[in-house]
Every structure is written in structure tokens, then in C-alpha cells.
Write an enzyme that holds these catalytic residues in place. Structure first.
Site, PDB file in Angstrom:
ATOM      1  N   GLY A   7       0.849  -1.186   0.000  1.00  0.00           N
ATOM      2  CA  GLY A   7       0.000   0.000   0.000  1.00  0.00           C
ATOM      3  C   GLY A   7       0.883   1.233   0.000  1.00  0.00           C
ATOM      4  O   GLY A   7       2.113   1.124  -0.028  1.00  0.00           O
ATOM      5  N   MET A   9       2.529   5.024   1.373  1.00  0.00           N
ATOM      6  CA  MET A   9       3.124   5.451   2.637  1.00  0.00           C
ATOM      7  C   MET A   9       2.014   5.817   3.620  1.00  0.00           C
ATOM      8  O   MET A   9       0.925   6.206   3.222  1.00  0.00           O
ATOM      9  CB  MET A   9       4.056   6.657   2.419  1.00  0.00           C
ATOM     10  CG  MET A   9       5.374   6.258   1.759  1.00  0.00           C
ATOM     11  SD  MET A   9       6.443   7.667   1.387  1.00  0.00           S
ATOM     12  CE  MET A   9       7.027   8.087   3.030  1.00  0.00           C
ATOM     13  N   PHE A  10       2.302   5.692   4.897  1.00  0.00           N
ATOM     14  CA  PHE A  10       1.389   6.043   5.999  1.00  0.00           C
ATOM     15  C   PHE A  10       0.156   5.139   6.056  1.00  0.00           C
ATOM     16  O   PHE A  10      -0.878   5.517   6.594  1.00  0.00           O
ATOM     17  CB  PHE A  10       0.949   7.515   5.927  1.00  0.00           C
ATOM     18  CG  PHE A  10       2.077   8.454   5.624  1.00  0.00           C
ATOM     19  CD1 PHE A  10       3.088   8.662   6.554  1.00  0.00           C
ATOM     20  CD2 PHE A  10       2.150   9.126   4.407  1.00  0.00           C
ATOM     21  CE1 PHE A  10       4.142   9.519   6.292  1.00  0.00           C
ATOM     22  CE2 PHE A  10       3.204   9.984   4.132  1.00  0.00           C
ATOM     23  CZ  PHE A  10       4.202  10.176   5.075  1.00  0.00           C
ATOM     24  N   GLY A  12       0.284   2.072   7.422  1.00  0.00           N
ATOM     25  CA  GLY A  12       0.402   1.175   8.576  1.00  0.00           C
ATOM     26  C   GLY A  12       1.047  -0.164   8.273  1.00  0.00           C
ATOM     27  O   GLY A  12       0.862  -1.133   9.018  1.00  0.00           O
ATOM     28  N   ASP A  80      11.083  -5.577   5.963  1.00  0.00           N
ATOM     29  CA  ASP A  80      10.383  -4.292   5.838  1.00  0.00           C
ATOM     30  C   ASP A  80      11.026  -3.491   4.701  1.00  0.00           C
ATOM     31  O   ASP A  80      12.206  -3.655   4.418  1.00  0.00           O
ATOM     32  CB  ASP A  80      10.480  -3.512   7.164  1.00  0.00           C
ATOM     33  CG  ASP A  80       9.428  -2.407   7.243  1.00  0.00           C
ATOM     34  OD1 ASP A  80       8.540  -2.342   6.366  1.00  0.00           O
ATOM     35  OD2 ASP A  80       9.488  -1.617   8.208  1.00  0.00           O
ATOM     36  N   GLU A  81      10.235  -2.631   4.041  1.00  0.00           N
ATOM     37  CA  GLU A  81      10.714  -1.807   2.919  1.00  0.00           C
ATOM     38  C   GLU A  81      11.368  -2.670   1.841  1.00  0.00           C
ATOM     39  O   GLU A  81      12.414  -2.328   1.284  1.00  0.00           O
ATOM     40  CB  GLU A  81      11.711  -0.742   3.420  1.00  0.00           C
ATOM     41  CG  GLU A  81      11.171   0.188   4.490  1.00  0.00           C
ATOM     42  CD  GLU A  81      10.256   1.289   3.969  1.00  0.00           C
ATOM     43  OE1 GLU A  81       9.663   1.135   2.868  1.00  0.00           O
ATOM     44  OE2 GLU A  81      10.138   2.303   4.670  1.00  0.00           O
ATOM     45  N   GLN A  83      10.784  -3.107  -1.138  1.00  0.00           N
ATOM     46  CA  GLN A  83      10.916  -2.515  -2.483  1.00  0.00           C
ATOM     47  C   GLN A  83      12.248  -1.818  -2.704  1.00  0.00           C
ATOM     48  O   GLN A  83      12.626  -1.530  -3.836  1.00  0.00           O
ATOM     49  CB  GLN A  83       9.758  -1.529  -2.749  1.00  0.00           C
ATOM     50  CG  GLN A  83       9.914  -0.130  -2.148  1.00  0.00           C
ATOM     51  CD  GLN A  83       9.627  -0.063  -0.644  1.00  0.00           C
ATOM     52  OE1 GLN A  83       9.129  -1.016  -0.081  1.00  0.00           O
ATOM     53  NE2 GLN A  83       9.925   1.072  -0.020  1.00  0.00           N
ATOM     54  N   CYS A 144      -6.367  10.294   2.398  1.00  0.00           N
ATOM     55  CA  CYS A 144      -5.850  11.414   1.599  1.00  0.00           C
ATOM     56  C   CYS A 144      -5.795  12.682   2.448  1.00  0.00           C
ATOM     57  O   CYS A 144      -6.804  13.097   3.021  1.00  0.00           O
ATOM     58  CB  CYS A 144      -6.731  11.639   0.378  1.00  0.00           C
ATOM     59  SG  CYS A 144      -6.200  13.039  -0.630  1.00  0.00           S
TER      60      CYS A 144
HETATM   61 ZN   LIG Z   1      -8.093  13.202  -2.037  1.00  0.00          ZN
END
Ligand SMILES: [Zn+2]
Length: 197
Positions: A7, A9-10, A12, A80-81, A83, A144
Site C-alpha cells: 500500500g 506510505m502512511f 500502517g 520491511d521496505e 521494495q 488522503c
Molecule cells: Zn483526495
């Protein structure tokens, strides 16, 4: 068994990893936690909440690093991370899965442009190549945080990561990976994800 948690960033992803690490440890499993070494974003602000997890993690920046520093007897390998590693990590992960290990990875599915996140520099292999090989996929979203001219936050489900440079959307031509550069990121919905060309 390969599980990929993905998913923007931010969303979770790291917190979900910590929850799963704790479950495996409660079950008495031997767990090897690997984090990407150059990523120290959390070292100041979030040290307290990440402390228990970080203390048990091995830092690595390449697949050979993981092979050298990882625990060869681990029953569960957590990355983790994912990618940020080179594309050899895909084959290494699948070898571990074939050997009967449980692999749990977290990583961005898309880069700041909204394209599949590429492994390494110049590789044609992306996070899509890992995600399609997964037995389980957990797709997380964020919220968002785009603000309109009145300062009202959008607040709908965010599936994209907006890169900002001097508070302006970053250009398409910038490199994918820019750890430590003067920039910031926000989670955005598709409508509020801007990549000028
Ligand atoms: Zn938006």
C-alpha cells in the site's frame, strides 16, 4: 508461504509487520527481521514506538547482505521496505519459500508516479513481480491528506504516495528512490495525486 503487505506510505504496513512479528514470537517461532539499512526516517521521531521491533532487526541494503547477516535457522523471515532492495531478492525469497519458510514482506506497491515500484536501479522487475508470487496479499490504504483552498482535508481512501518538493508536486522525471533528499510525502487519493511531466 509468502505474505506481502502493501500500500502507499502512511498506511500502517510497518505496524502490521510488528503485530505479525509479535504473533510469531508468542508462538515460539524463530524470527529474523530485516530492515533496509539506509532508511532511518524513524530513528528520531518514532524510536519509542518502534523500539522493540528495531532492537531485533538486522539492517541490510542488498540481497547478499541479507544472505550474509540473516539467521540461516530462522523459521520466519520478515522484511520491511522490501521494495528498496535489488531484484535478486525475488528469487531469494522464493527459494526460502520452497525451503518451507514463512516470509512476510512489507513494501510500497507503487512509486511516487503511481507506477509499480522497481527493484534496484535499471531493473525491469518491480513489486508487481513479488506480489503476483504471494500466497497472501494484504493491501492497506491510507487517508488522503490533500487540503483544498479553504484548508479542508479530503479524507477519502488514499492509494497513492504524493512526493512534494518545496510543497509542490515532484516532477515525473525525478529518480524513484531519493532517501534523505529535501522533500516530503503525503498519502493521496487518485484524484489528488499529481505528477507533472
Ligand atoms: Zn483526495
Amino acid at each position: 508461504m509468502l505474505t506481502v503487505i502493501t500500500g502507499p506510505m502512511f498506511s500502517g504496513k510497518s505496524i502490521e509487520l510488528i503485530r505479525r512479528i509479535n504473533r510469531e514470537r508468542v508462538a515460539g517461532k524463530r524470527v529474523c527481521v530485516i530492515k533496509f539499512g539506509e532508511d532511518d526516517r524513524y530513528s528520531k521521531e518514532h524510536l519509542a514506538s518502534y523500539d522493540g521491533y528495531r532492537s531485533g532487526a538486522i539492517s541490510a541494503t542488498t540481497t547478499p547482505d541479507i544472505i550474509e547477516r540473516g539467521d540461516p535457522l530462522a523459521e520466519v523471515i520478515v522484511i520491511d521496505e522490501v521494495q528498496f532492495f535489488d531484484d535478486a531478492i525475488i528469487d531469494w525469497i522464493m527459494e526460502q519459500v520452497a525451503g518451507g519458510r514463512k516470509i512476510i514482506c512489507a513494501g510500497l506497491n507503487l512509486d511516487f508516479r503511481g507506477e509499480p515500484f522497481p527493484f534496484g536501479y535499471g531493473s525491469v522487475r518491480t513489486m508487481a513481480d513479488l506480489i503476483v508470487r504471494a500466497d497472501n496479499i494484504l493491501k492497506l490504504s491510507s487517508i488522503c491528506t490533500f487540503r483544498d483552498t479553504k484548508g479542508v482535508i479530503c479524507g477519502v481512501e488514499a492509494t497513492r504516495t504524493q512526493r512534494l518538493k518545496n510543497n509542490e508536486p515532484a516532477n515525473w522525471n525525478e529518480p524513484t528512490k531519493q532517501i534523505g533528499a529535501q522533500e516530503s510525502y503525503e498519502a493521496r487519493c487518485v484524484e489528488h495525486h499529481f505528477v507533472p511531466r
